[in-house]
Write a protein that holds these residues in place. Structure first.
Motif, PDB file in Angstrom:
ATOM      1  N   PRO A   1       0.849  -1.187   0.000  1.00 37.88           N
ATOM      2  CA  PRO A   1       0.000   0.000   0.000  1.00 37.88           C
ATOM      3  C   PRO A   1       0.888   1.241   0.000  1.00 37.88           C
ATOM      4  O   PRO A   1       2.109   1.148   0.011  1.00 37.88           O
ATOM      5  CB  PRO A   1      -0.784  -0.137   1.304  1.00 37.88           C
ATOM      6  CG  PRO A   1       0.151  -0.871   2.203  1.00 37.88           C
ATOM      7  CD  PRO A   1       0.907  -1.847   1.320  1.00 37.88           C
ATOM      8  N   ALA A   2       0.275   2.393  -0.017  1.00 39.28           N
ATOM      9  CA  ALA A   2       1.044   3.637   0.094  1.00 39.28           C
ATOM     10  C   ALA A   2       1.610   3.743   1.503  1.00 39.28           C
ATOM     11  O   ALA A   2       0.917   3.492   2.486  1.00 39.28           O
ATOM     12  CB  ALA A   2       0.143   4.831  -0.213  1.00 39.28           C
ATOM     13  N   VAL A   3       2.906   4.102   1.600  1.00 35.60           N
ATOM     14  CA  VAL A   3       3.600   4.184   2.894  1.00 35.60           C
ATOM     15  C   VAL A   3       4.227   5.563   3.037  1.00 35.60           C
ATOM     16  O   VAL A   3       4.390   6.299   2.061  1.00 35.60           O
ATOM     17  CB  VAL A   3       4.675   3.085   2.999  1.00 35.60           C
ATOM     18  CG1 VAL A   3       4.038   1.695   2.949  1.00 35.60           C
ATOM     19  CG2 VAL A   3       5.713   3.244   1.878  1.00 35.60           C
ATOM     20  N   ASP A   4       4.601   5.898   4.275  1.00 38.59           N
ATOM     21  CA  ASP A   4       5.189   7.209   4.514  1.00 38.59           C
ATOM     22  C   ASP A   4       6.630   7.257   4.008  1.00 38.59           C
ATOM     23  O   ASP A   4       7.180   6.254   3.525  1.00 38.59           O
ATOM     24  CB  ASP A   4       5.104   7.583   5.984  1.00 38.59           C
ATOM     25  CG  ASP A   4       5.869   6.626   6.888  1.00 38.59           C
ATOM     26  OD1 ASP A   4       6.761   5.899   6.391  1.00 38.59           O
ATOM     27  OD2 ASP A   4       5.574   6.605   8.093  1.00 38.59           O
ATOM     28  N   ALA A   5       7.253   8.411   4.123  1.00 38.09           N
ATOM     29  CA  ALA A   5       8.587   8.613   3.539  1.00 38.09           C
ATOM     30  C   ALA A   5       9.630   7.690   4.158  1.00 38.09           C
ATOM     31  O   ALA A   5      10.503   7.158   3.454  1.00 38.09           O
ATOM     32  CB  ALA A   5       8.994  10.072   3.701  1.00 38.09           C
ATOM     33  N   ASP A   6       9.567   7.476   5.473  1.00 40.72           N
ATOM     34  CA  ASP A   6      10.553   6.605   6.118  1.00 40.72           C
ATOM     35  C   ASP A   6      10.411   5.169   5.642  1.00 40.72           C
ATOM     36  O   ASP A   6      11.409   4.480   5.367  1.00 40.72           O
ATOM     37  CB  ASP A   6      10.387   6.672   7.640  1.00 40.72           C
ATOM     38  CG  ASP A   6      10.782   8.035   8.194  1.00 40.72           C
ATOM     39  OD1 ASP A   6      11.559   8.748   7.507  1.00 40.72           O
ATOM     40  OD2 ASP A   6      10.309   8.400   9.290  1.00 40.72           O
ATOM     41  N   ALA A   7       9.162   4.682   5.555  1.00 44.87           N
ATOM     42  CA  ALA A   7       8.952   3.309   5.099  1.00 44.87           C
ATOM     43  C   ALA A   7       9.375   3.156   3.641  1.00 44.87           C
ATOM     44  O   ALA A   7       9.972   2.137   3.260  1.00 44.87           O
ATOM     45  CB  ALA A   7       7.493   2.923   5.278  1.00 44.87           C
ATOM     46  N   PHE A   8       9.082   4.166   2.811  1.00 45.88           N
ATOM     47  CA  PHE A   8       9.490   4.061   1.408  1.00 45.88           C
ATOM     48  C   PHE A   8      11.008   4.139   1.280  1.00 45.88           C
ATOM     49  O   PHE A   8      11.594   3.574   0.347  1.00 45.88           O
ATOM     50  CB  PHE A   8       8.831   5.165   0.581  1.00 45.88           C
ATOM     51  CG  PHE A   8       9.027   5.006  -0.894  1.00 45.88           C
ATOM     52  CD1 PHE A   8       8.429   3.976  -1.590  1.00 45.88           C
ATOM     53  CD2 PHE A   8       9.851   5.885  -1.609  1.00 45.88           C
ATOM     54  CE1 PHE A   8       8.617   3.817  -2.958  1.00 45.88           C
ATOM     55  CE2 PHE A   8      10.050   5.738  -2.964  1.00 45.88           C
ATOM     56  CZ  PHE A   8       9.427   4.699  -3.647  1.00 45.88           C
ATOM     57  N   SER A   9      11.657   4.807   2.229  1.00 47.48           N
ATOM     58  CA  SER A   9      13.123   4.846   2.229  1.00 47.48           C
ATOM     59  C   SER A   9      13.696   3.447   2.340  1.00 47.48           C
ATOM     60  O   SER A   9      14.735   3.128   1.733  1.00 47.48           O
ATOM     61  CB  SER A   9      13.617   5.722   3.384  1.00 47.48           C
ATOM     62  OG  SER A   9      15.024   5.744   3.440  1.00 47.48           O
TER      63      SER A   9
END
Length: 697
Positions: free
Chosen positions: A674-682
């Motif tokens: 799913p869509a994740v926040d910036a830290d998770a996408f990092s």
């Protein structure tokens, strides 16, 4: 006793008759002027009329007396001559003052006739005494009585014909006045010469006034002065009547203009239906009557679905034609007690009174939806959404009812369009929540509560990370997670979408700069543009400034626009998207296949990528609607145009396999993340970077 024998000058007799008739016509015409005026102007006409009428009668009398010749020198006393003129004027004044009324009673007619006849008789016999004959004139009483009877009957009938019975006899106004003037003039002349017949002059008569006023120049002076005075009065009356007619025409023109202005102020110029102002006035009246009679009132708010697309694709002339035809159809089908109005643009209002029970309202809405669907222009057909609000169930005044029906109409649009919805308390609560969100949205943007979440994109063949789509997420401090479909739609309606998207773009560029500073390999990030942003000529400059500020290149961003946003804004879209494309920023069409005229717009829009809507992806592997064939057609079309294809909403491995078979380029969905926040996408970027930098064995 012997008496003198007199003779008459025929020329002066004829002149006296002419003066009498002209004076009579002037008097009767003056009565109409006096009757139609008021105040000071009425008194002015009354005085002028008395002078003209009295002078005319007096002139006729003295011309008639001067026409009578005796074998002695005749003169007139100046004082008694002047007094006779004054009596004639005063009698005329009384008669004119009594007659001009809306309803001429018998008493007024008799009073006016007696006053006028009395003035004529008194003036005549006083004028006779002005001759100052010695010995005195001998009068025959029978002839005197006859003269009085003649003038009295003539006055009564003349006034009755010329004024009291304006519709009798079928004569015109001029004909009635002429007949009355002829009768009155003959009566005055008849009275004079009958009175002269009653006068006998002794054979030894002499005139003591023979040396005062010589009759020759007096006859000429009186005749000319009287005719000039009467002619002046007739000209004045004609000019006044002409001015009055022109004034009446101007008043009528102003009244017509006022009626037209009043109509234009309350009616729509295109459809000639009532406008919002007229409907509001009638709505307030209907509510007042319903309150008194304990009845109900219903208001239907009709909004056409996607009508802007019709204007943009067919032109405004075609749109006006459709609106005119729909307005005519609705007004023809509505009962006489209903009011159909246009609320500007593509919205209509219908005020219903009388029977507005639930069953009637349901039938009416179904009938209106069917009627709207019948309106077409070539292959284009209309549809509409209807909101229903009722007094006193949903609101207690006109403003509340208008607001409630508008809310219900937008509720019908959100529910899928081409349907109707009744206003409910739940809808009111939702609207109240929307207002709260709208009020808090600006603070949320400023305080950084709305952040980008990133849903990764993967290559179908290699299953490697090739990009991401940035989606707005709002974590409310007290309400918790606010769904994007709630606040984004509100931001669009409240014109806060530009601030929201600028905030999102800055946060995206900042995140990309941070990831790059950690030496992570960052793929292109796609961000969504709303329809309103396509109308902003400053958008390319803002994006350029963001790229420069965070040391990014144009290839790092992909602008995603929905097809339904691009189509209605095609002219602005071509300019804005063309500028972005020239900068090197790639353009993607989101939700492809859900809008109108998709294929034709692929030719016009400067795009690099298509995104297949999740609704088509969900049908892959099923026989419903030939899902595989539709997706295959979209992919083949895109590849023929040298466009990349991204499928969104991939949740099953079977869907991914089918997309691979159909040669789709990229996918995104819950199957991967799913869509994740910036830290998770990092973390996604870190893993992808390690894979790419891992040494080969």
């Amino acid at each position: 006793m012997d008496f003198l024998t007199g003779t008459y000058d025929d020329r002066l007799v004829a002149a006296s008759l002419v003066i009498a008739i002209v004076a009579s016509y002037t008097a009767l015409d003056m009565i109409g002027r006096i009757r139609s005026t008021h105040g000071v102007q009425r008194y002015g006409w009354l005085a002028a009329g008395a002078i003209a009428m009295g002078s005319g009668i007096w002139s006729m009398h003295f011309i008639g007396m001067l026409a009578f010749e005796l074998p002695i020198d005749i003169g007139f006393r100046a004082d008694m001559t002047a007094l006779s003129w004054l009596l004639s004027v005063m009698g005329s004044l009384v008669a004119l003052a009594l007659l001009p009324r809306q309803h001429l009673t018998l008493a007024r007619l008799l009073g006016g006739s007696l006053s006028l006849a009395g003035a004529i008789v008194t003036m005549h016999y006083l004028g006779m005494s002005a001759m100052h004959i010695t010995p005195a004139i001998v009068y025959d009483r029978v002839w005197v009585a006859v003269s009085i009877a003649i003038v009295l009957s003539a006055c009564a009938w003349a006034l009755r014909i010329g004024f009291a019975l304006p519709t009798s006899g079928g004569l015109s106004e001029f004909g009635r006045k002429s007949a009355g003037a002829l009768l009155l003039g003959i009566g005055i002349v008849g009275m004079h010469y009958t009175g002269m017949q009653a006068a006998d002059f002794p054979a030894s008569s002499t005139s003591a006034a023979a040396s005062e006023l010589d009759w020759r120049w007096l006859a000429l002076l009186i005749c000319n002065t009287s005719l000039l005075l009467l002619a002046t009065m007739l000209v004045a009356i004609a000019l006044d009547r002409r001015m009055e007619n022109r004034t009446a025409q101007l008043v009528q023109s102003l009244q017509m203009a006022n009626v037209q202005l009043h109509h234009a102020n309350r009616h729509d110029p295109l459809t000639n239906l009532g406008n919002r102002q007229l409907l509001r006035e009638r709505l307030e009246q209907a509510i007042k009557s319903a309150h008194t009679d304990r009845q109900r009132v219903a208001l239907l708010h009709i909004g056409l679905d996607r009508f802007k697309l019709v204007n943009d694709s067919l032109g405004h002339d075609a749109g006006d034609t459709l609106l005119t035809r729909l307005a005519h159809a609705m007004s023809q089908s509505a009962p006489p007690s209903d009011t159909v109005a246009r609320d500007g643009g593509d919205e209509f209002l219908i005020l219903m009174t009388g029977d507005v029970g639930s069953r009637t309202l349901h039938r009416t809405c179904e009938r209106l939806l069917a009627l709207i669907r019948e309106i077409d222009y070539g292959q284009t057909r209309l549809s509409g959404s209807i909101g229903v609000a009722r007094y006193p169930i949903d609101a207690y005044d006109a403003s509340g009812l208008l607001t409630a029906s508008n809310m219900a109409m937008y509720s019908a649009k959100r529910a899928g369009r081409d349907q109707y919805a009744f206003f409910t308390s739940e809808l009111a609560q939702r609207v109240e929540r929307d207002v709260t969100i709208q009020n808090e949205l600006s603070e949320a943007i400023d305080c950084g509560q709305i952040l980008p979440y990133y849903q990764p994109k993967y290559d179908v063949r290699t299953r490697r990370l090739v990009g991401a789509e940035a989606l707005a997420r709002w974590q409310h401090p007290t309400e918790g997670f606010v769904p994007p479909d709630r606040f984004i739609a509100i931001a669009e309606r409240s014109r806060q979408i530009s601030d929201l998207q600028n905030c999102m773009l800055r946060a995206i560029c900042s995140d990309m700069h941070d990831w790059r500073s950690k030496e992570l390999q960052v793929p292109p990030i796609a961000f969504n543009l709303s329809a309103s942003c396509l109308r902003d000529p400053g958008l390319p400059d803002f994006i350029t400034s963001m790229l420069s500020e965070f040391e990014l290149s144009a290839r790092d961003l992909i602008c995603e626009i929905t097809e339904t946003a691009a189509v209605p804004e095609i002219e602005q879209a071509l300019d804005t998207l063309g500028t972005l494309r020239n900068l090197g920023i790639r353009i993607s069409i989101d939700d492809f296949g859900t809008g109108l005229s998709s294929m034709s717009y692929l030719r016009d829009l400067p795009i690099d990528q298509l995104k297949i809507d999740r609704a088509f992806v969900a049908r892959l592997g099923q026989n419903v609607d030939h899902g595989n064939a539709i997706v295959r057609s979209i992919i083949d079309l895109a590849h023929s145009l040298k466009l990349d294809v991204v499928a969104e909403g991939v949740e099953l491995e079977s869907q991914l396999s089918t997309l691979a078979e159909l040669h789709c380029d990229q996918v995104q969905g819950y199957l991967f993340s799913p869509a994740v926040d910036a830290d998770a996408f990092s973390a996604f970027l870190n893993r992808a970077t390690r894979i790419r930098t891992r040494p080969a064995h």
